[in-house]
Design a protein around this motif. Structure first.
Motif, PDB file in Angstrom:
ATOM      1  N   UNK A 164       0.747  -1.069   0.000  1.00 18.25           N
ATOM      2  CA  UNK A 164      -0.005   0.100  -0.060  1.00 18.25           C
ATOM      3  C   UNK A 164       0.869   1.439   0.084  1.00 18.25           C
ATOM      4  N   UNK A 165       0.251   2.145  -0.019  1.00 18.25           N
ATOM      5  CA  UNK A 165       0.890   3.754   0.014  1.00 18.25           C
ATOM      6  C   UNK A 165       1.261   4.229   1.272  1.00 18.25           C
ATOM      7  N   UNK A 166       1.631   5.381   1.243  1.00 21.10           N
ATOM      8  CA  UNK A 166       1.873   6.011   2.443  1.00 21.10           C
ATOM      9  C   UNK A 166       0.588   6.534   3.282  1.00 21.10           C
ATOM     10  N   UNK A 167       0.544   7.043   4.373  1.00 20.28           N
ATOM     11  CA  UNK A 167      -0.232   7.714   5.297  1.00 20.28           C
ATOM     12  C   UNK A 167      -1.169   8.733   4.130  1.00 20.28           C
ATOM     13  N   UNK A 168      -2.372   8.779   4.344  1.00 21.54           N
ATOM     14  CA  UNK A 168      -3.297   9.693   3.659  1.00 21.54           C
ATOM     15  C   UNK A 168      -3.051  11.343   4.373  1.00 21.54           C
ATOM     16  N   UNK A 169      -2.280  11.879   3.731  1.00 21.76           N
ATOM     17  CA  UNK A 169      -1.379  13.011   4.035  1.00 21.76           C
ATOM     18  C   UNK A 169      -2.561  14.179   3.973  1.00 21.76           C
ATOM     19  N   UNK A 170      -3.364  14.317   2.972  1.00 19.66           N
ATOM     20  CA  UNK A 170      -4.455  15.418   3.026  1.00 19.66           C
ATOM     21  C   UNK A 170      -5.552  15.066   3.846  1.00 19.66           C
TER      22      UNK A 170
END
Length: 419
Positions: free
Chosen positions: A287-293
């Motif tokens: 998976x990707x990184x933390x949902x920054x937005x």
């Protein structure tokens, strides 16, 4: 409490001028000439005593000491690295069992910190595993590397035990206390790997409170109930609490992730994401990184780190804060200025370090990158000049030349063989 603030009677990885008896900063004066600022101005900046003494229009400040021509460079607050793993860095191509002797860990830690310094990170927070067959040897090696780096970069060690609860956790608790007494400046760990994550977090918070240390925990953040308990336990604590990389938040349903983000924001928790990939402190789950937005929209303080630097978790990890910012802008949908802020001002805040601005009175922790706008700097961050405590500590210079051609002549491009 700042990563770099002395905590008597032990040394916490603070700046020169603490209990190690080293001078607080280079006392010489340095004039940075013709630097471009993010607001478009071209200025001279005079540094003295480890701080910015004056900022004036280019050519307006008298030069007393050394001068550095920064024409063509954008001058920025230096980035900081809030999430490194120096003890495992540079081990991806070991070709056999990785050595954790004190000498080898110290060498890897020093080399990794210098690589990161060359990228611009003048302060590094390194998570160091303790316990098991290594005991406290890796911690001892990282603290030795920290001392050898004084004057070049500030390095802080985070003690990371594996187990802290039940019978198996008794040794971890004792070792964690010993690590703090040795000089670990931050209490950390990975509650996800303990049979009792809440009990693990409680033990970390108790030891941190005993010694007045910050807390920095590894967690995937993929369990909403666990995040809610953590937020409730740490709400309002000072010094602050940091967690990361929280990549699991991006795999939760939107409603659950939004609720968890709101709880973390209310508790004052800072999240350090790792846009460049996983780190050796958590299990690799994809998976990707933390949902920054989503986190930023909820009011969570978000910083960005590099994570693994060429170890098994990321064999091609660069440890470059500007690459982390580039990924936040190119893939995370952040404005270029906000993305750079995640690796500079937000990272420094997460580490409890003083704010840096290119203004008189602020610490002289700076990086000059060839370019004239933040977006261009994140796109082509080749040449860099790094300033720590008021002196140049690293330079990277890239030269690009083209062969003789009509196009090169017409555009006046730098050509091979021409001075």
């Amino acid at each position: 409490m700042s990563d770099s603030q002395p905590q008597p009677p032990r040394s916490s990885g603070g700046p020169p001028g603490n209990s190690d008896g080293l001078p607080s900063a280079d006392s010489t004066t340095l004039l940075l000439c013709a630097a471009r600022l993010t607001d478009g101005r071209t200025v001279d900046v005079r540094l003295s005593g480890g701080r910015i003494e004056a900022v004036g229009t280019a050519g307006s400040l008298p030069g007393v000491g050394a001068r550095v021509d920064l024409g063509g460079h954008l001058l920025l607050p230096a980035p900081a690295e809030p999430h490194a793993h120096s003890d495992t860095a540079l081990t991806a191509e070991a070709g056999g069992p990785v050595s954790y002797s004190t000498q080898d860990v110290q060498r890897r830690t020093t080399e990794a910190a210098l690589l990161q310094l060359g990228h611009g990170a003048t302060a590094v927070r390194s998570h160091v595993r303790i316990g098991g067959v290594q005991g406290l040897r890796s911690m001892e090696a990282v603290l030795q590397a920290r001392r050898s780096l004084r004057g070049l970069a500030d390095l802080t060690a985070v003690a990371v035990p594996r187990l802290l609860t039940g019978l198996a956790g008794a040794d971890g608790l004792a070792m964690l206390r010993d690590a703090v007494k040795m000089g670990a400046g931050v209490v950390g760990g990975c509650p996800d790997l303990d049979p009792d994550p809440a009990g693990y977090t409680e033990a970390v918070l108790e030891i941190a409170a005993e010694h007045g240390c910050p807390v920095d925990l590894h967690t995937e953040g993929d369990d909403p109930a666990r995040l809610a308990r953590l937020a409730a336990m740490v709400a309002g604590l000072r010094p602050g609490v940091t967690i990361g990389p929280c990549a699991g938040l991006s795999r939760l349903p939107l409603e659950a992730a939004t609720r968890a983000a709101g709880q973390l924001a209310a508790a004052g928790v800072t999240v350090v994401c790792l846009p460049q990939g996983d780190c050796s402190g958590v299990e690799r789950r994809g998976g990707g990184p933390a949902p920054v937005r989503l986190l930023r929209a909820a009011g969570v303080r978000v910083a960005a780190g590099s994570g693994a630097l060429r170890d098994v978790a990321n064999p091609v990890g660069r440890g470059d804060p500007l690459e982390a910012a580039y990924l936040l802008a190119s893939q995370g949908g952040m404005r270029a200025a906000d993305a750079y802020g995640a690796v500079s001002s937000a990272a420094r805040e997460a580490m409890g370090l003083p704010e840096v601005r290119v203004e008189a009175g602020f610490p002289a922790e700076l990086v000059a990158v060839r370019g004239d706008r933040i977006a261009g700097v994140l796109s082509l961050a080749y040449s860099r000049v790094v300033i720590h405590r008021g002196r140049v500590v690293a330079r990277t210079s890239a030269v690009r030349e083209y062969c003789d051609s009509a196009a090169a002549v017409a555009l006046d491009l730098p050509r091979q063989g021409r001075g």
